[in-house]
Design an enzyme around this catalytic site. Structure first.
Site, short mmCIF file in Angstrom:
data_model
loop_
_atom_site.label_atom_id
_atom_site.label_comp_id
_atom_site.label_asym_id
_atom_site.label_seq_id
_atom_site.Cartn_x
_atom_site.Cartn_y
_atom_site.Cartn_z
N HIS A 117 4.20 2.21 -1.82
CA HIS A 117 5.19 1.34 -3.40
C HIS A 117 6.21 2.06 -3.50
O HIS A 117 7.30 1.28 -4.78
CB HIS A 117 3.89 1.55 -4.55
N HIS A 347 6.04 -8.11 -13.00
CA HIS A 347 5.69 -7.21 -11.47
C HIS A 347 5.67 -5.91 -11.74
O HIS A 347 5.33 -4.24 -11.81
CB HIS A 347 6.62 -7.61 -10.96
#
Ligand SMILES: O=C(O)c1c[nH]c2c(Br)cccc2c1=O
Length: 460
Positions: A117, A347
């Site tokens: 990530h 996000h």
């Protein structure tokens, strides 16, 4: 006040906090000025004369990414660090076939269900090294109409002496911790960048690194990563008990993992214990600490600039949600009136400790880590080891390393922000879900109410 729109002037105006949101298409320009950057801005010639760069991320659109570099920088060496395997890895390499300046480094993912990530840039200029830590994938959609967070370092000058792991470190141990994070990949393709970092003076870095690396971390390593690193940093540099032990904690994220059948399994004991740590103690918080979670409602998504497709990047699945109905009572809506981003779905992932009057904060963290054990880690074997599945990275802002106060003055009202105000991505106090609000779940269809573009949502 802010004069020009040159990226370097936006950067300078935002010092020393250096915390930005991505520019959003389709909102008033009032909210795309101070404290905002696009990817083109970050990579612009005004920020430095690029020699080579390294992009850590999860998703890449290679042709689009190259287009975000100024023409004169598009042939410079670029290393892309990803976690893809098999077909996805082959696809990425195929997309880059014609770009002979692009190399790849595949981060090893030995823990099942782990992902890479981490979103970070190393930018080597002719006058030094800049580090950027952020929350956006390197795909156009992530930089178009979402709320994303970015921390941009100063340009770190080269050390006159040779490479050193300790020379040129900061009071926040930014250099030590960045080298420790990159070393954890054990990847030969990163060796040159480890060398670049060791050859530079990072002493002006004023934030702490909170990273996650897959593995079962024991003994002293238990505190090197994940929520146990945050616990250690707050134990050493957090607010004093007398001041903040009654302050709430906020978690804000765009995805959620399986957290167990009740809050005691992980959220309210292990995880909140770290977030609520105050200086000198990491024992269970004295008074119960209020934990408020900000996660978009179905209506937030439906009425957003992107409409229901915004929910394609908010991957909370029904199979996970149905196991944890207890979680949804913590939820608050996405609200960002102050930043003009009510309709720019988050996000970004952030965690912070605001005062009960909402005008101050004891610390603020922007990170790639969602609300999941995979990202933050879960203690095992009677708390003797921390099991982490994914690579993550974020930066922790602690007031005394940035401003002359023990706390940040904070607000989302960007138009009223003073030089030392921590400009927040969302409005405080957080607004609770109404009786009829539901959390966004990406694999539930919506065929009744059309979204802002007149479309329905029929996930297959
Ligand atoms: O690291 C990230 O940013 C992300 C990780 N996983 C995702 C999935 Br699965 C579906 C849609 C979006 C994302 C995403 O944005």
């Amino acid at each position: 006040s802010l004069t020009s729109k040159e990226p370097i002037d936006i950067f300078t105006h935002a010092q020393p906090l250096s915390f930005f949101l991505t520019k959003v298409h389709g909102i008033s320009s009032d909210y795309n000025g101070a404290y905002t950057m696009s990817l083109r801005d970050i990579l612009s010639e005004s920020m430095g004369n690029l020699q080579e760069s390294c992009q850590f991320n999860y998703m890449f659109e290679i042709p689009w990414l190259i287009q975000q570099y100024p023409t004169s920088f598009r042939q410079k060496p670029l290393l892309c660090v990803h976690g893809f395997q098999g077909g996805q890895k082959a696809g990425l390499e195929a997309d880059a076939r014609k770009f002979t300046n692009i190399k790849f480094c595949q981060a090893k993912l030995e823990m099942p269900y782990g992902t890479h990530h981490t979103k970070m840039m190393f930018l080597m200029y002719d006058n030094g090294l800049r580090v950027v830590i952020h929350t956006a994938n390197l795909i156009e959609r992530d930089w178009h109409q979402k709320t994303q967070g970015i921390w941009i370092s100063p340009v770190f000058p080269k050390l006159k002496s040779g490479p050193s792991p300790t020379q040129g470190d900061s009071p926040t141990h930014f250099k030590r911790d960045l080298l420790q994070y990159v070393a954890a990949y054990k990847a030969y393709q990163l060796k040159d960048w480890q060398d670049h970092i060791s050859r530079h003076d990072l002493s002006s870095a004023n934030v702490f690194i909170v990273g996650s690396v897959p593995g079962r971390h024991m003994a002293e390593k238990k505190h090197w990563f994940g929520h146990m690193k945050l616990r250690k940093l707050l134990n050493e540099n957090g607010p004093v008990k007398e001041q903040a032990s009654k302050w709430p904690v906020i978690g804000q994220f765009s995805s959620i993992g399986s957290l167990g059948a009740s809050k005691e399994n992980w959220l309210s004991v292990e995880f909140l214990q770290s977030l609520a740590t105050v200086k000198g103690t990491s024992s269970v918080p004295l008074a119960p600490v209020e934990f408020k979670l900000i996660f978009p409602t179905v209506d937030n998504v439906r009425t957003s600039l992107e409409g229901y497709p915004a929910g394609g990047s908010i991957p909370y699945s029904i199979n996970v949600a149905k196991k944890q109905p207890w979680l949804h009572s913590y939820f608050h809506q996405w609200k960002s009136e102050g930043r003009g981003r009510n309709r720019a779905m988050p996000h970004i992932k952030t965690y912070c400790r605001p005062s009960p009057t909402w005008g101050e904060a004891a610390w603020f963290l922007v990170t790639s880590s969602n609300l999941s054990k995979a990202a933050w880690g879960a203690l095992e074997k009677k708390g003797s080891q921390l099991m982490i599945r994914s690579y993550e990275i974020g930066v922790l802002f602690i007031p005394k390393y940035l401003v002359e106060n023990a706390v940040f003055k904070c607000s989302s009202k960007v138009k009223e922000a003073g030089q030392k105000t921590f400009v927040l991505p969302y409005d405080l106090p957080p607004r609770a879900y109404t009786k009829s609000d539901k959390p966004w779940i990406w694999d539930i269809a919506h065929k009744e109410l059309p979204d802002s573009n007149g479309n329905m949502w029929c996930p297959s």
